[in-house]
Design an enzyme around this catalytic site. Structure first.
Site, PDB file in Angstrom:
ATOM      1  N   THR A  53       0.868  -1.172   0.024  1.00  0.00           N
ATOM      2  CA  THR A  53       0.228   0.047  -0.021  1.00  0.00           C
ATOM      3  C   THR A  53       0.829   1.229   0.026  1.00  0.00           C
ATOM      4  OG1 THR A  53      -1.606  -1.454   1.494  1.00  0.00           O
ATOM      5  CG2 THR A  53      -2.209   0.847   1.172  1.00  0.00           C
TER       6      THR A  53
ATOM      7  N   ASP B 108      -1.084  -4.329   9.009  1.00  0.00           N
ATOM      8  CA  ASP B 108      -1.699  -5.724   8.759  1.00  0.00           C
ATOM      9  C   ASP B 108      -2.890  -5.794   9.564  1.00  0.00           C
ATOM     10  OD1 ASP B 108       0.667  -6.530   7.183  1.00  0.00           O
ATOM     11  OD2 ASP B 108       1.809  -6.184   9.154  1.00  0.00           O
TER      12      ASP B 108
ATOM     13  N   LYS C 177       2.002  -4.643  12.713  1.00  0.00           N
ATOM     14  CA  LYS C 177       2.834  -4.051  11.392  1.00  0.00           C
ATOM     15  C   LYS C 177       4.091  -4.816  11.477  1.00  0.00           C
ATOM     16  CE  LYS C 177       3.579   0.026  10.380  1.00  0.00           C
ATOM     17  NZ  LYS C 177       3.618  -0.266   8.936  1.00  0.00           N
TER      18      LYS C 177
ATOM     19  N   GLU D 196      10.075   1.427  10.846  1.00  0.00           N
ATOM     20  CA  GLU D 196       8.633   1.986  10.597  1.00  0.00           C
ATOM     21  C   GLU D 196       8.379   2.552  11.891  1.00  0.00           C
ATOM     22  OE1 GLU D 196       6.401  -0.900   7.274  1.00  0.00           O
ATOM     23  OE2 GLU D 196       6.381  -1.261   9.215  1.00  0.00           O
TER      24      GLU D 196
ATOM     25  N   LYS E 222      -8.262  -5.202   6.671  1.00  0.00           N
ATOM     26  CA  LYS E 222      -7.331  -4.957   7.624  1.00  0.00           C
ATOM     27  C   LYS E 222      -8.010  -4.720   9.039  1.00  0.00           C
ATOM     28  CE  LYS E 222      -3.474  -5.703   4.972  1.00  0.00           C
ATOM     29  NZ  LYS E 222      -2.705  -4.552   4.612  1.00  0.00           N
TER      30      LYS E 222
HETATM   31  C1  A5P Z   1       5.905  -3.470   6.406  1.00  0.00           C
HETATM   32  O1  A5P Z   1       6.933  -4.043   7.346  1.00  0.00           O
HETATM   33  C2  A5P Z   1       4.517  -3.609   7.165  1.00  0.00           C
HETATM   34  O2  A5P Z   1       4.541  -3.057   8.499  1.00  0.00           O
HETATM   35  C3  A5P Z   1       3.701  -3.201   6.075  1.00  0.00           C
HETATM   36  O3  A5P Z   1       3.417  -1.796   6.451  1.00  0.00           O
HETATM   37  C4  A5P Z   1       2.461  -3.916   6.338  1.00  0.00           C
HETATM   38  O4  A5P Z   1       2.788  -5.176   6.211  1.00  0.00           O
HETATM   39  C5  A5P Z   1       1.174  -3.642   5.231  1.00  0.00           C
HETATM   40  O5  A5P Z   1       1.612  -4.008   4.220  1.00  0.00           O
HETATM   41  P1  A5P Z   1       0.819  -4.100   2.861  1.00  0.00           P
HETATM   42  O6  A5P Z   1       0.434  -3.032   2.506  1.00  0.00           O
HETATM   43  O7  A5P Z   1       1.590  -4.747   1.834  1.00  0.00           O
HETATM   44  O8  A5P Z   1      -0.478  -5.082   3.324  1.00  0.00           O
END
Ligand code: A5P
Length: 235
Positions: A37, A92, A102, A111, A129
């Site tokens: 995303t 997530d 996450k 992050e 989500k």
């Molecule tokens: C990365 O480490 C994650 O925290 C992502 O922000 C989280 O997994 C969301 O990813 P998607 O947007 O691919 O679902």
């Protein structure tokens, strides 16, 4: 998932990403998240940069850094810009108080550091989500140092977790910080919110994917647009 279903989800995520990209204004310093995303966010920001937007980005992973740099977005570090105007990232899981899980993309440490550098963390997700209870959809990713990782895993087990070391294209999966990820599943009856400090206190744990009371808003892509949620309004 079929190609058609995948494109439908991508279109929903893109709506959330575009709405979040519109929050960025000239002169801002903005944390750029990681994952699929966030990738759409960077694409949307790159379009705005082409139209004349001027801002600085702080990437949360090597992957985002490479994408943003290739798209002409100027990047800076937290050393030079310790306070961000805004950070935008995926998640997530999102609970009704906007607590998050996450790290399924493996970038949770950077992050969380970037999210800690702003009081305006904007989360972009599709509506799949949204959960009523953290842990409903998947495990809590925990980033650990490789040295003695089985010992760290045993300590996580004593908290009730079932840790599984993540694999990937490369086995084991290694984060940008050179660490392992242990994906920790807890019993469905466990309230994960008090677990954060307990997990963090284990020697060998670098960080965990529970982002509690950090998000100020969630922009949720739905079939025909977006919903903007603030803590306690998520459902
Ligand atoms: C990365 O480490 C994650 O925290 C992502 O922000 C989280 O997994 C969301 O990813 P998607 O947007 O691919 O679902």
């Amino acid at each position: 998932m079929t190609d058609e279903a995948r494109e439908r989800v991508a279109a929903i995520k893109r709506q959330a990403a575009r709405q979040a990209a519109d929050l960025v204004q000239d002169g801002m310093v903005v944390g750029l998240g990681s994952g699929s995303t966030a990738r759409l966010l960077v694409e949307a920001l790159a379009e705005r940069v082409e139209q004349g937007l001027r801002f600085l980005g702080v990437p949360t992973s090597e992957e985002t850094a490479a994408q943003a740099a290739a798209a002409g977005i100027p990047l800076v570090t937290l050393e030079s810009y310790p306070t961000l105007d805004l950070a935008i990232d995926g998640a997530d899981e999102v609970d009704p108080e906007l607590n998050l899980i996450k790290g399924m993309g493996g970038a949770l440490l950077r992050e969380k550091i970037v999210a800690s550098a702003t009081d305006r963390l904007v989360i972009i997700v599709d509506d799949s989500k949204l959960v009523t209870r953290l842990g409903e959809r998947g495990p809590v990713p925990v980033e650990v140092v490789p040295f003695g990782w089985t010992h760290t895993a045993a300590a996580l087990q004593s908290l009730g977790a079932q840790p599984v070391r993540r694999t990937g294209v490369k086995d084991p999966f290694i984060t940008d910080g050179g660490h392992f990820i242990l994906d920790c599943t807890f019993n469905a009856t466990v309230d994960l919110r008090p677990m954060g400090p307990l997990i963090k206190a284990i020697t060998g744990v670098v960080e965990h994917g529970l982002f509690l009371r950090m998000a100020s808003v969630a922009i949720v892509g739905i079939v025909d647009g977006v919903r903007t949620l603030r803590p306690a309004e998520a459902h």
